[in-house]
Design a protein around this motif. Structure first.
Motif, mmCIF file in Angstrom:
data_model
loop_
_atom_site.group_PDB
_atom_site.id
_atom_site.type_symbol
_atom_site.label_atom_id
_atom_site.label_comp_id
_atom_site.label_asym_id
_atom_site.label_seq_id
_atom_site.Cartn_x
_atom_site.Cartn_y
_atom_site.Cartn_z
ATOM 1 N N LYS A 55 -13.810 0.652 1.856
ATOM 2 C CA LYS A 55 -12.372 1.291 2.190
ATOM 3 C C LYS A 55 -11.818 0.664 3.447
ATOM 4 O O LYS A 55 -10.748 0.256 3.348
ATOM 5 N N GLN A 56 -12.746 0.367 4.574
ATOM 6 C CA GLN A 56 -12.087 -0.078 5.418
ATOM 7 C C GLN A 56 -11.578 -1.795 5.236
ATOM 8 O O GLN A 56 -10.340 -1.861 5.556
ATOM 9 N N TYR A 57 -12.430 -2.321 4.521
ATOM 10 C CA TYR A 57 -11.799 -3.633 4.096
ATOM 11 C C TYR A 57 -10.727 -3.526 3.225
ATOM 12 O O TYR A 57 -9.656 -4.591 3.343
ATOM 13 N N ASP A 58 -10.713 -2.961 2.044
ATOM 14 C CA ASP A 58 -9.604 -2.550 1.060
ATOM 15 C C ASP A 58 -8.363 -2.287 2.160
ATOM 16 O O ASP A 58 -7.406 -3.008 1.741
ATOM 17 N N SER A 59 -8.369 -1.340 3.056
ATOM 18 C CA SER A 59 -7.263 -1.103 3.705
ATOM 19 C C SER A 59 -6.806 -1.978 4.418
ATOM 20 O O SER A 59 -5.518 -2.458 4.545
ATOM 21 N N ILE A 60 -7.434 -2.874 5.498
ATOM 22 C CA ILE A 60 -7.169 -3.907 6.205
ATOM 23 C C ILE A 60 -6.550 -4.977 5.641
ATOM 24 O O ILE A 60 -5.593 -5.475 5.592
ATOM 25 N N SER A 61 -7.615 -5.431 4.276
ATOM 26 C CA SER A 61 -6.987 -6.534 3.425
ATOM 27 C C SER A 61 -5.759 -6.421 2.668
ATOM 28 O O SER A 61 -4.855 -7.210 2.890
ATOM 29 N N PHE A 62 -5.601 -5.323 2.331
ATOM 30 C CA PHE A 62 -4.255 -5.147 1.539
ATOM 31 C C PHE A 62 -3.194 -4.894 2.417
ATOM 32 O O PHE A 62 -2.104 -5.523 2.131
ATOM 33 N N ALA A 63 -3.277 -4.237 3.486
ATOM 34 C CA ALA A 63 -2.138 -4.067 4.588
ATOM 35 C C ALA A 63 -1.709 -5.677 5.259
ATOM 36 O O ALA A 63 -0.625 -6.104 5.412
ATOM 37 N N LYS A 64 -2.965 -6.604 5.354
ATOM 38 C CA LYS A 64 -2.555 -7.758 5.805
ATOM 39 C C LYS A 64 -1.611 -8.767 4.775
ATOM 40 O O LYS A 64 -0.785 -9.312 4.780
ATOM 41 N N ARG A 65 -2.231 -8.499 3.588
ATOM 42 C CA ARG A 65 -1.568 -9.195 2.366
ATOM 43 C C ARG A 65 -0.265 -8.604 2.115
ATOM 44 O O ARG A 65 0.704 -9.858 1.984
ATOM 45 N N ILE A 66 -0.216 -7.456 2.337
ATOM 46 C CA ILE A 66 1.356 -6.944 2.018
ATOM 47 C C ILE A 66 2.224 -7.361 3.159
ATOM 48 O O ILE A 66 3.447 -7.767 2.787
ATOM 49 N N ASN A 79 1.821 -10.103 4.957
ATOM 50 C CA ASN A 79 2.204 -11.295 4.767
ATOM 51 C C ASN A 79 3.384 -11.700 3.904
ATOM 52 O O ASN A 79 4.191 -12.526 3.940
ATOM 53 N N ILE A 80 3.424 -10.802 2.716
ATOM 54 C CA ILE A 80 4.610 -10.874 1.678
ATOM 55 C C ILE A 80 5.760 -10.310 2.387
ATOM 56 O O ILE A 80 7.016 -10.939 2.244
ATOM 57 N N PHE A 81 5.903 -9.002 2.817
ATOM 58 C CA PHE A 81 7.186 -8.383 3.272
ATOM 59 C C PHE A 81 7.407 -8.511 4.738
ATOM 60 O O PHE A 81 8.623 -8.198 5.062
ATOM 61 N N ASN A 82 6.778 -8.918 5.644
ATOM 62 C CA ASN A 82 6.888 -9.210 7.061
ATOM 63 C C ASN A 82 7.263 -7.691 7.379
ATOM 64 O O ASN A 82 8.237 -7.698 8.247
ATOM 65 N N ASN A 83 6.656 -6.752 6.914
ATOM 66 C CA ASN A 83 7.059 -5.319 7.417
ATOM 67 C C ASN A 83 5.651 -4.369 7.664
ATOM 68 O O ASN A 83 5.073 -4.248 6.594
ATOM 69 N N ASN A 84 5.427 -3.940 8.705
ATOM 70 C CA ASN A 84 4.235 -3.262 9.111
ATOM 71 C C ASN A 84 4.616 -1.885 8.368
ATOM 72 O O ASN A 84 3.473 -1.108 7.914
ATOM 73 N N LYS A 85 5.546 -1.269 8.157
ATOM 74 C CA LYS A 85 5.739 0.136 7.579
ATOM 75 C C LYS A 85 5.224 0.011 6.040
ATOM 76 O O LYS A 85 4.623 0.818 5.645
#
Length: 199
Positions: free
Chosen positions: A33-44, A46-52
């Motif tokens: 879950k930690q990796y899923d969460s961190i990985s997905f957040a970083k990838r999104i 990178n795509i949208f340049n939006n932390n929210k």
């Protein structure tokens, strides 16, 4: 330390088995879950340049109840690994279609990992990505991005060939019975009317 009493040895071995089983689930769930969460957040991000957007999407991705079922009930390690790699494939495809196409190798390597982790997930992602590519075909052809997709296919097949080619050979040469009537959802389903009316 060797214990003399056999009852104590049996009880302690049962406790150790129990702890090993539960620690396996905890490690897979927490680390996955930690990796899923961190990985997905970083990838999104990178795509949208939006932390929210990255936070909300990673929250939705990692709290999906199917993930918990994979870990706790089914111990589906292949699917857990596939869910960890899937965001990287999305980022790789984004690079090829919309950003730095010279980072095509990210998609090829991550998709090869996805294939080796879980074939069904890879097949579903392939269909989704095929639709995305078809909807952006003008951009792909106009900006000469098609050759990078071709490079991805070559590298991806090369990296997963030790798994894909024997799989295809077995599927073509043998007969497999995959649908057992007693396990089909229709055999266990409850008619909708029974949800509202008792007999």
């Amino acid at each position: 330390i060797e214990l003399k009493d056999s009852n104590i040895n049996n009880e302690s071995s049962e406790i150790i088995k129990y702890l090993k089983k539960d620690s396996y689930k905890i490690i897979l769930d927490v680390k996955g879950k930690q990796y899923d969460s961190i990985s997905f957040a970083k990838r999104i991000n990178n795509i949208f340049n939006n932390n929210k957007i990255a936070f909300i999407s990673s929250l939705l991705y990692t709290t999906c109840s199917y993930h918990m079922t994979d870990v706790v009930t089914r111990a589906a390690v292949g699917e857990i690994v596939a869910y960890m790699v899937a965001p990287l494939t999305l980022l790789g495809l984004f690079y090829i279609l919309f950003d730095d196409k010279k980072k095509w190798y990210i998609f090829a390597i991550s998709f090869a990992l996805l294939v080796n982790a879980h074939v069904i997930t890879a097949f579903m992602m392939f269909i989704i990505y095929l639709f995305i590519i078809v909807f952006n075909i003008k951009k792909v052809l106009k900006e000469n991005r098609f050759k990078y997709l071709f490079y991805c296919v070559l590298l991806g097949l090369s990296l997963s060939s030790f798994f894909i080619f024997p799989l295809v050979e077995q599927l073509l040469s043998g007969k497999f019975v995959l649908n057992y009537p007693e396990f089909l959802p229709s055999s266990k389903a409850v008619p909708i009317i029974k949800m509202f009316i008792d007999d």
